[in-house]
Design a protein around this motif. Structure first.
Motif, short mmCIF file in Angstrom:
data_model
loop_
_atom_site.label_atom_id
_atom_site.label_comp_id
_atom_site.label_asym_id
_atom_site.label_seq_id
_atom_site.Cartn_x
_atom_site.Cartn_y
_atom_site.Cartn_z
N VAL A 190 0.84 -1.20 0.00
CA VAL A 190 0.00 0.00 0.00
C VAL A 190 0.88 1.25 0.00
O VAL A 190 0.68 2.16 -0.82
N CYS A 191 1.85 1.29 0.90
CA CYS A 191 2.75 2.46 0.95
C CYS A 191 3.50 2.64 -0.35
O CYS A 191 3.64 3.76 -0.85
N LYS A 192 4.00 1.55 -0.91
CA LYS A 192 4.75 1.63 -2.16
C LYS A 192 3.89 2.24 -3.26
O LYS A 192 4.34 3.15 -3.98
N GLN A 193 2.67 1.76 -3.42
CA GLN A 193 1.80 2.29 -4.46
C GLN A 193 1.53 3.77 -4.26
O GLN A 193 1.56 4.56 -5.21
N LEU A 194 1.28 4.16 -3.02
CA LEU A 194 0.97 5.56 -2.74
C LEU A 194 2.19 6.46 -2.90
O LEU A 194 2.09 7.56 -3.44
N LEU A 195 3.33 6.01 -2.41
CA LEU A 195 4.55 6.80 -2.56
C LEU A 195 4.92 6.96 -4.03
O LEU A 195 5.33 8.05 -4.46
N GLU A 196 4.76 5.91 -4.81
CA GLU A 196 5.04 6.00 -6.24
C GLU A 196 4.08 6.95 -6.95
O GLU A 196 4.40 7.51 -7.99
N ALA A 197 2.91 7.15 -6.36
CA ALA A 197 1.93 8.10 -6.91
C ALA A 197 2.18 9.52 -6.40
O ALA A 197 1.44 10.44 -6.74
N GLY A 198 3.21 9.70 -5.58
CA GLY A 198 3.57 11.04 -5.10
C GLY A 198 2.86 11.48 -3.84
O GLY A 198 2.86 12.66 -3.51
N LYS A 199 2.26 10.54 -3.12
CA LYS A 199 1.54 10.89 -1.89
C LYS A 199 2.48 10.90 -0.69
O LYS A 199 3.48 10.18 -0.64
N ASN A 200 2.14 11.72 0.30
CA ASN A 200 2.76 11.64 1.61
C ASN A 200 1.97 10.60 2.38
O ASN A 200 0.74 10.64 2.37
N VAL A 201 2.66 9.68 3.05
CA VAL A 201 1.97 8.58 3.71
C VAL A 201 2.36 8.50 5.18
O VAL A 201 3.54 8.54 5.52
N TYR A 202 1.35 8.39 6.03
CA TYR A 202 1.54 8.10 7.45
C TYR A 202 1.05 6.68 7.65
O TYR A 202 -0.04 6.32 7.22
N THR A 203 1.88 5.85 8.30
CA THR A 203 1.51 4.45 8.51
C THR A 203 1.30 4.16 9.98
O THR A 203 2.15 4.48 10.80
N GLU A 204 0.18 3.55 10.28
CA GLU A 204 -0.15 3.11 11.64
C GLU A 204 0.63 1.86 11.97
O GLU A 204 0.85 1.01 11.11
N LYS A 205 1.04 1.71 13.21
CA LYS A 205 1.74 0.55 13.79
C LYS A 205 3.19 0.56 13.44
O LYS A 205 3.72 0.18 12.51
#
Length: 97
Positions: free
Chosen positions: A82-97
């Protein structure tokens, strides 16, 4: 100076999402929560209706240039893809846990 709220989305609509959505929509005026998604579309629809946001797919979130931050509340095993897909789309990502 007026600060524009940052458009934000949630990925993962399980139990912990309730705490995040309730806090993000009521306490953080800098955030404009616009959508959510879950691998179970019916869960995303329930949260979307409760919080007045859109139920989206991960692909729709990734493709939406207006969404700048995505909060990843998925299970630990799903974090990387999930993070990989979002980061590759240029999103800033906060991940729980």
């Amino acid at each position: 100076m007026t600060i524009q709220p940052v458009k934000t989305a949630i990925v993962g609509c399980g139990v912990i999402s309730e705490a995040y959505l309730s806090t993000m929509t009521s306490k953080f005026k800098i955030l404009d929560v616009v959508g959510c998604c879950d691998k179970r579309p019916e869960m995303a629809q329930i949260k979307a209706e409760k919080y007045g946001i859109k139920a989206l797919t991960l692909e729709e979130i990734a493709a939406d240039d207006s969404i700048e931050i995505v909060v990843n509340l998925t299970t630990p095993a799903a974090h990387h893809p999930v993070c990989k897909q979002l980061l590759e789309a240029g999103k800033n990502v906060y991940t729980e846990k």
